[in-house]
Write a protein that holds these residues in place. Structure first.
Motif, PDB file in Angstrom:
ATOM      1  N   GLY A 109      12.997  -3.104  -0.272  1.00  0.00           N
ATOM      2  CA  GLY A 109      11.747  -2.439   0.069  1.00  0.00           C
ATOM      3  C   GLY A 109      10.506  -3.289  -0.017  1.00  0.00           C
ATOM      4  N   PHE A 110      10.620  -4.519  -0.533  1.00  0.00           N
ATOM      5  CA  PHE A 110       9.394  -5.292  -0.735  1.00  0.00           C
ATOM      6  C   PHE A 110       8.896  -5.919   0.557  1.00  0.00           C
ATOM      7  CE2 PHE A 110      13.091  -7.655  -2.131  1.00  0.00           C
ATOM      8  CZ  PHE A 110      13.005  -8.830  -1.418  1.00  0.00           C
ATOM      9  N   LYS A 111       9.679  -5.810   1.622  1.00  0.00           N
ATOM     10  CA  LYS A 111       9.194  -6.119   2.965  1.00  0.00           C
ATOM     11  C   LYS A 111      10.113  -5.397   3.951  1.00  0.00           C
ATOM     12  CE  LYS A 111      11.335 -10.705   2.611  1.00  0.00           C
ATOM     13  NZ  LYS A 111      11.214 -12.120   2.981  1.00  0.00           N
ATOM     14  N   LEU A 138      14.105  -3.433   3.509  1.00  0.00           N
ATOM     15  CA  LEU A 138      13.932  -1.992   3.353  1.00  0.00           C
ATOM     16  C   LEU A 138      15.200  -1.273   2.907  1.00  0.00           C
ATOM     17  CD1 LEU A 138      11.486  -0.213   3.802  1.00  0.00           C
ATOM     18  CD2 LEU A 138      12.344   0.308   6.088  1.00  0.00           C
ATOM     19  N   ASP A 178       5.616   2.504   1.059  1.00  0.00           N
ATOM     20  CA  ASP A 178       6.980   2.252   0.607  1.00  0.00           C
ATOM     21  C   ASP A 178       7.438   0.820   0.848  1.00  0.00           C
ATOM     22  OD1 ASP A 178       6.940   4.859  -0.100  1.00  0.00           O
ATOM     23  OD2 ASP A 178       8.381   5.562   1.393  1.00  0.00           O
ATOM     24  N   VAL A 179       6.713   0.106   1.691  1.00  0.00           N
ATOM     25  CA  VAL A 179       7.086  -1.270   1.996  1.00  0.00           C
ATOM     26  C   VAL A 179       6.084  -2.185   1.311  1.00  0.00           C
ATOM     27  CG1 VAL A 179       7.650  -2.925   3.810  1.00  0.00           C
ATOM     28  CG2 VAL A 179       7.890  -0.473   4.236  1.00  0.00           C
ATOM     29  N   GLY A 180       6.599  -3.036   0.436  1.00  0.00           N
ATOM     30  CA  GLY A 180       5.702  -3.823  -0.395  1.00  0.00           C
ATOM     31  C   GLY A 180       4.869  -4.830   0.364  1.00  0.00           C
ATOM     32  N   PHE A 181       5.391  -5.307   1.468  1.00  0.00           N
ATOM     33  CA  PHE A 181       4.791  -6.476   2.090  1.00  0.00           C
ATOM     34  C   PHE A 181       5.204  -6.480   3.554  1.00  0.00           C
ATOM     35  CE2 PHE A 181       5.159 -11.069   3.085  1.00  0.00           C
ATOM     36  CZ  PHE A 181       3.862 -11.437   2.821  1.00  0.00           C
TER      37      PHE A 181
END
Lengths: 485, 429
Positions: A347-349, A353, B92-95
């Motif tokens: 989820g961090f990009k 996801l 919800d999406v960090g980056f």
């Protein structure tokens, strides 16, 4: 909230790195025409022949020597061997840097150091095949940012070892987490990030003194968002299709280079061709001498990278950060490509996801070599806990992962990804004595590594400050109150 | 998480149908090992909830005939966990994709008037995974700048309307004193001066509001909205949570608290252990983790995993937050319980560690009457665990938020189910 700025920057830069590795396989033999084994290394190779491009060239040779060790026997301990079922109330003998014997009981010499392992566990040393220790050293100031040669998308000519700072204070903390072998990779800004280096987690004045003797190099490749983000406004690639064009263009050149040099090395006729560090690394991949470690999150992109490997006749050893590996677990199993993954990052990009905790269990179930990796100096210290999360996620899907299986994710499987599984990664007689004594079950949150041996030498003892490595940086800068870090 | 026991698609569909809050007016969780946190553990205890609230907890609780019974024999029952440092709901999406709603632009590093929860997405896909980790309440926190804005406390109950989630708006003002660039200053001393100016200007503004409205005051360092937002802070009614790691930074935070008589909370606190006695004497709580030992910056050289335990030993109120660099603010809000387990591994007592992820954060932010413990009158935020909640082999088997069992599968659960057999069927689940 700690150190928000540093953490954020690191997350973007380093957590995106991936490596691609290619394994020497029969397939490679069909495309390479030079000898493939280390034994075939040109015996005429001598210092001062830097103009020549030769297979298995080793211009920065390892100077690692095992540290002094005492013959040691651990008794009455549970042993997770990574080579078979656990041994309860077992014994293990470490002698001359090797695992001498292991079983219900072993014959130990009278002068052996005896350790009572009651209530404790022994495992092979943990192997993290995705580390940036030394290339992104702590503290994370700009001066220590040595992991991404983000100047052009193809930098197969850089070697991670030339960035490694042996005094990175993260090394001893990693060792205290039971990690004995690291693959340090360049970052993932580039399509081809450069060569990795495999290190023993030991104190040394030089990186050469940490290099795992005989370990092959890896080549870091990266898919997806990172290269296109970094180069989108710097001449490209700007898109995923641009990424793929970049890989293929480079391999085409590398194949020409390989042919030229293999021919010259075989017949030595005329002047040698011009040497090119970039193409030399790629040619070594095509010969099967360097393993590809490929940072790739998405299933569809992994499938494309597999096709590229087929097109040019190399193998991908492992996909790193394969958060969607579970979506193509069947394909990875068929291709014999390892899945180096996190327990629960996602989820961090956008390309991360669809990370799920069941990734390990689902890839394992499909027959993939599942590997727990970190890409993080903190997570690397708790790979045992990461694997524990994977066991539980499997249970929730009705997939039973035994601890005897899960320990392989941290040991023999990553050893395989480095092509070092004949030397490390399991508790078997004759293997390097890289061993961890845990205070309890390593998959419990309450357990910590208590003692760590590398080649039979005790290099960390949580209960003895005299057996705790402090880097030069630790001196003075890091406040101490005694005890482990 | 609930559905996971069964691996058949049919069962999954059936459970999906009953995922959203199963509504029960009266629920009795019986037979479990109950940890109220506000009191001693009760073997074979009962937790009785009615109309969303806890009405009784004890060994011999009379269970009304119409109560739905949940057999927790052999299970552990705790309050829902409270994660005091999250970005949940703000994207919800960090980056590299999608909205990020937790950082204001502010004015010259000051965004005190920024109410971060106004951007909270109640349907964030990150809510279900957090709940599956037993987290039922979060402090939704702004970040960036010198003064980041104001945080709110929310229950993760899956409701559509923000008002149905809010436990407390204006829970705390958030600031930081370790990043000069973020604060738009050149040095630590300048940063501290700017924070003091803001506090002093707020006081001046409070005294001379009518002059201010007629433009008859000197200029202030902040806008009207920011100054208004700072009033409850300078009056000591709202805590000021300050991100500070280095000992020198913490020292200045303590000085500010003392000089102005405001309530501060230290977040991060990497080197807090070096001055634990001073922090305890100042009665300043600390939010910190138990997974970092890396001198990742010159502000965190003394980072160590024993930090939380050492602070607790000195008498400091400690709430545990994630600090293992594993995205514990968003994707892994659920991992709070492992932070507690690691705190125990590094010297904290088990009871203190449970307190540090339940009642302690609730007390720090003034909501202990609503969340953080199992006592009559509290929200029905209760978790039934298969065993020790800090262990990896333990699952949150039943999660109740405001008296309703919620077992809606997370997006991650759905993906796992979809790809359990390959190739997937794109209409399942």
């Amino acid at each position: 909230m700690r150190n928000v700025v540093f953490a954020a920057a690191f997350f973007v830069l380093a957590c995106s790195p991936a490596t691609g590795s290619q394994a020497p396989t029969p397939k490679v033999a069909s495309t390479g025409d030079s000898a493939k084994s280390k034994d075939s290394k040109d015996s005429t190779t001598t210092a001062g022949r830097g103009a020549l491009s030769e297979p298995f060239a080793d211009p920065f040779p390892s100077t690692y020597k095992p540290f002094p060790s005492k013959t040691t026997v651990i008794r009455n301990v549970t042993i997770l061997t990574a080579a078979g079922p656990r041994i309860t109330n077992g014994e293990i003998l470490l002698e001359d840097g090797k695992i001498q014997s292991v079983g219900a009981s072993v014959n130990a010499p009278a002068d052996a150091v005896v350790i009572d392992g009651k209530g404790k566990f022994v495992t092979p040393g943990i192997i993290d095949i995705h580390s940036h220790l030394g290339v992104y050293s702590a503290p994370g100031v700009e001066a220590n940012s040595d992991g991404n040669e983000a100047t052009r998308p193809v930098t197969a000519y850089v070697w991670a070892e030339h960035s490694v700072w042996p005094q990175d204070p993260q090394f001893p903390r990693n060792l205290a987490g039971g990690v004995t072998t690291l693959q340090v990779l360049p970052g993932s800004a580039n399509l081809f990030g450069g060569r990795s280096v495999v290190l023993k987690v030991v104190p040394s004045r030089t990186v050469q003194g940490m290099k795992f003797p005989g370990a092959k190099y890896g080549l870091k490749m990266a898919c997806g968002e990172n290269p296109k983000r970094v180069y989108g406004n710097k001449g490209g690639p700007q898109t995923r299709m641009g990424n793929v064009a970049g890989y293929r263009t480079a391999w085409i050149e590398a194949e020409q280079y390989r042919r030229k040099w293999d021919k010259w090395n075989a017949d030595k006729k005329g002047d040698p061709p011009a040497r090119d560090l970039n193409l030399e690394t790629l040619a070594e991949v095509l010969r099967g001498d360097i393993l590809v470690h490929n940072h790739c999150y998405r299933a569809d992109e992994m499938a494309q990278m597999i096709d590229i490997a087929h097109e040019f006749g190399y193998r991908i050893r492992a996909f790193h950060h394969g958060v969607e590996a579970y979506k193509i677990a069947d394909l990875l199993a068929k291709e014999g490509i390892g899945a180096a993954i996190w327990a629960d990052w996602g989820g961090f990009k956008m390309e991360a996801l669809d990370g799920i905790r069941a990734n390990m269990a689902l890839t394992q179930k499909a027959g993939v070599k599942t590997i727990v990796h970190s890409d993080d100096p903190s997570g690397s210290q708790r790979l045992n806990q990461e694997a524990a999360k994977g066991i539980e996620a499997g249970k929730e899907l009705g997939i039973d992962i035994s601890e005897d299986q899960a320990i392989k994710w941290l040991t023999i499987n990553p050893a395989w990804a480095l092509d070092l599984d004949s030397k490390i990664g399991s508790i078997e007689p004759g293997k390097d004595a890289d061993v961890v004594l845990w205070s309890g079950d390593p998959f419990s949150v309450y357990t910590r590594a208590e003692k760590v041996w590398i080649d039979g030498a005790l290099l960390f003892d949580r209960n003895d400050a005299a057996e705790q490595w402090r880097t030069d940086f630790d001196l003075g800068f890091v406040p101490q109150v005694g005890g482990a870090q | 998480m609930k559905w996971s026991v069964s691996s058949s698609a049919l069962a999954f569909v059936a459970m999906c149908a009953m995922t959203t809050a199963v509504s029960a007016q009266t629920i009795a969780i019986t037979g479990g090992k109950v940890y109220p946190v506000s009191g001693p553990p009760i073997e074979g205890g009962t937790v009785l909830m009615r109309n969303g609230k806890i009405v009784a907890v004890g060994k011999d609780v009379a269970i009304p005939g119409d109560a739905e019974r949940v057999d927790a024999t052999g299970k552990w029952v705790t309050p829902g966990l409270v994660n005091a440092n999250t970005n949940i709901g703000f994207g919800d999406v960090g980056f590299s994709g999608g909205p990020r709603e937790q950082q204001a632009k502010g004015h010259d590093g000051i965004a005190a008037g920024f109410q971060v929860w106004l951007g909270f997405n109640t349907q964030s896909t990150m809510i279900a995974p957090a709940r599956e980790g037993g987290v039922t309440s979060v402090v939704a926190t702004p970040s960036g700048g010198l003064v980041s804005g104001q945080a709110a406390i929310l229950d993760l109950n899956g409701a559509l309307a923000l008002t149905d989630l809010l436990v407390k708006a204006l829970a705390t003002m958030v600031a930081q004193v370790e990043d000069d660039d973020g604060a738009q200053v050149g040095a630590a001393g300048e940063l501290i001066g700017k924070l003091r100016d803001l506090i002093e200007d707020t006081k001046a503004y409070m005294r001379r509001k009518s002059d201010y409205e007629r433009a008859q005051t000197r200029s202030f360092v902040a806008t009207r909205r920011d100054l208004e937002a700072m009033i409850p802070v300078v009056e000591g009614r709202e805590p000021l949570t300050i991100v500070a790691d280095q000992a020198a930074e913490i020292r200045e935070v303590l000085n500010i608290a003392k000089d102005y008589g405001i309530k501060v909370v230290i977040a991060g606190g990497a080197e807090a252990w070096t001055m634990a006695d001073k922090i305890a004497a100042a009665k300043v709580p600390v939010l910190t983790g138990a997974e970092s030992n890396i001198p990742g910056s010159f502000s965190t050289l003394g980072s160590r995993q024993e930090n939380a335990a050492m602070l607790r030993k000195a008498g400091v109120q400690v709430a545990l937050i994630g600090n293992g660099a594993g995205d514990e603010e968003l994707f892994n809000v659920r991992n709070l319980r492992y932070e507690a387990g690691n705190a125990v591994a590094y010297g904290m007592s088990w009871d203190d560690a449970l307190r540090a992820i339940t009642l302690a954060p609730a007390e720090i932010y003034g909501v202990s009457g609503s969340i953080g413990s199992l006592k009559p009158g509290s929200e029905g935020n209760v978790v039934v665990w298969s065993g020790d909640p800090f262990e990896f082999s333990t699952r949150a088997e039943e999660v109740f938020v405001r008296g309703k069992k919620i077992d809606a599968p997370s997006r991650q659960d759905m993906l796992a189910k979809r790809y359990e057999t390959l190739p997937p069927k794109y209409n399942t689940p």
